[in-house]
Design an enzyme around this catalytic site. Structure first.
Site, mmCIF file in Angstrom:
data_model
loop_
_atom_site.group_PDB
_atom_site.id
_atom_site.type_symbol
_atom_site.label_atom_id
_atom_site.label_comp_id
_atom_site.label_asym_id
_atom_site.label_seq_id
_atom_site.Cartn_x
_atom_site.Cartn_y
_atom_site.Cartn_z
ATOM 1 N N GLY A 180 1.063 -1.296 0.067
ATOM 2 C CA GLY A 180 0.011 0.174 -0.041
ATOM 3 C C GLY A 180 0.855 1.264 -0.173
ATOM 4 C CD GLU A 181 2.296 3.202 3.951
ATOM 5 O OE1 GLU A 181 3.399 3.815 4.138
ATOM 6 O OE2 GLU A 181 1.995 2.524 5.135
ATOM 7 C CB ALA A 182 1.463 5.641 -3.455
ATOM 8 C CB THR A 183 5.063 1.113 -2.133
ATOM 9 O OG1 THR A 183 4.167 0.027 -1.943
ATOM 10 C CG2 THR A 183 5.317 1.655 -0.660
#
Length: 430
Positions: free
Chosen positions: A300-303
């Site tokens: 998640g978190e745009a990784t």
């Protein structure tokens, strides 16, 4: 179409850059030009929110994880901070419904908060209609702020415990997928947790189906403040003609809702990657978006999108900066004829005797396809060694070789060991 025709001339053959060509053409279209502009100012926006359904023990993440991840990302840390810094992207974190005291987070992060956590969607609405409208408008406002601030590519991601459950409900409802086929292991859950999650999604789907025709109401019933904000963000970016790189299942679920509002909006989005969640692939397939990467990421978190960002940047750079090969070949093939004399044993006087030769002036450099200059009207033809030809070096792909100018037939004639003149250069005669 013009860029598609130009790319083979830049690379030497059609399709040489593979999918990078498709990305470059997509960028040119969304940027509104016939050529690609390099990506100079990418921006990452993370929408954060907790979900009440997490209380059903459907996640492996502990309560409080969202607040910790938000603090870390806002301070420039975590995986998102490292990857964004690596690729020159700025990061903005937006708290939409984090279940923590707002005083524990930066004011710039919490100023748009709608509520503490979203409702448990298996039994209650995630938001009121007014809250959904507020969150949706917030997403639109943030998109405007980022674009007005100079962003030329937006990367959208999420932070939140229970968010894959909400995403599976939205995607399952919009694609007609049942609970068991919609969910994966999310945060790394075990079998018992998977069963509880499946039951929660089953119950949430029953509540979602009656409002499928009302996208904003669907976000209020089965999404959450973060999903409503992401949806507004994606819609506004498309309206503003700004490309967006999607991250994981949460951004895909929001995108699928926006497609219900405006069918052609996926034309402005690119899928950075696909997660192992089955419903993520279903959502991308429904929008005809092919992910750039499949690394089985579920961080998640745009990784995932940030890992794909340099691919997009590379496609833009190559399409914008590679020279057109035809033009380069013309430049390389043009011979530059210069006077070359070799002093003889008789001394420099004999070598300098050609200085006044009208056939050997410094102006005899010939442009590709041009004519050599004519001698003065009354000048006699060259005699002696000059009649056999003047030698000059012409560079081509095979390296320097000797080309003779003059000779019995006039014009250009091959030097010793050559079968032809430089490729792409005509052979003018006097």
């Amino acid at each position: 179409a013009r860029l598609r025709a130009r790319l083979p001339r830049q690379t030497g053959s059609a399709g040489a850059l593979g999918r990078l060509e498709d990305i470059a053409v997509w960028l040119a279209v969304v940027q509104g030009g016939e050529t690609v502009r390099p990506i100079a100012a990418p921006r990452v926006v993370l929408f954060a929110g907790d979900h009440g359904v997490a209380a059903r023990d459907v996640s492996a993440l502990a309560p409080g994880h969202t607040a910790h991840a938000v603090r870390e990302a806002a301070a420039g840390g975590g995986a998102v901070g490292l990857l964004a810094g690596l690729h020159g992207a700025g990061v903005r974190v937006v708290d939409m419904a984090v279940d923590t005291d707002p005083a524990l987070l930066p004011e710039a992060v919490t100023r748009y908060r709608v509520r503490h956590s979203s409702g448990s969607i298996d039994r209650h609405d995630a938001l009121t209609t007014a809250q959904a409208e507020q969150a949706f408008q917030t997403g639109m406002d943030i998109a405007d702020a980022e674009i007005d601030g100079g962003a030329d590519l937006l990367v959208v991601g999420d932070i939140g415990v229970g968010n894959t459950t909400a995403a599976a409900v939205l995607i399952g409802a919009l694609t007609g997928t049942d609970a068991a086929a919609a969910i994966g292991r999310g945060s790394g859950i075990d079998d018992a947790t998977w069963i509880r999650k499946c039951a929660a999604i089953r119950d949430a789907l029953r509540r979602a189906r009656p409002v499928l025709g009302e996208p904003l109401r669907l976000l209020a019933v089965s999404g959450g403040a973060d999903y409503a904000a992401m949806s507004g963000f994606l819609l506004r970016a498309a309206i503003r003609r700004t490309p967006v790189l999607l991250d994981g299942i949460a951004s895909a679920a929001s995108a699928l809702v926006v497609q219900r509002i405006a069918y052609r909006t996926p034309d402005w989005w690119l899928a950075g990657h696909v997660t192992p969640e089955p419903s993520h692939a279903k959502a991308l397939d429904r929008m005809a978006l092919e992910p750039l990467l499949d690394y089985k990421l579920r961080y998640g978190e745009a990784t995932g999108a940030l890992l794909a960002l340099p691919i997009v940047q590379a496609a833009a750079c190559l399409a914008a900066e590679l020279p057109v090969e035809d033009e380069k070949a013309d430049e390389d093939a043009a011979p530059s004829l210069t006077k070359q004399t070799t002093p003889t044993d008789a001394g420099d006087a004999e070598a300098d005797s050609t200085a006044d030769d009208p056939w050997l002036t410094d102006d005899t450099a010939i442009e590709a396809g041009g004519e050599p200059p004519s001698p003065a009207p009354d000048a006699p033809p060259p005699a002696g060694p000059e009649a056999a030809g003047r030698r000059a070096l012409a560079d081509d792909a095979a390296g320097p070789r000797v080309i003779e100018y003059g000779g019995s037939g006039g014009g250009f004639v091959p030097g010793p060991g050559d079968d032809s003149g430089p490729a792409g250069v005509s052979t003018p005669t006097r």
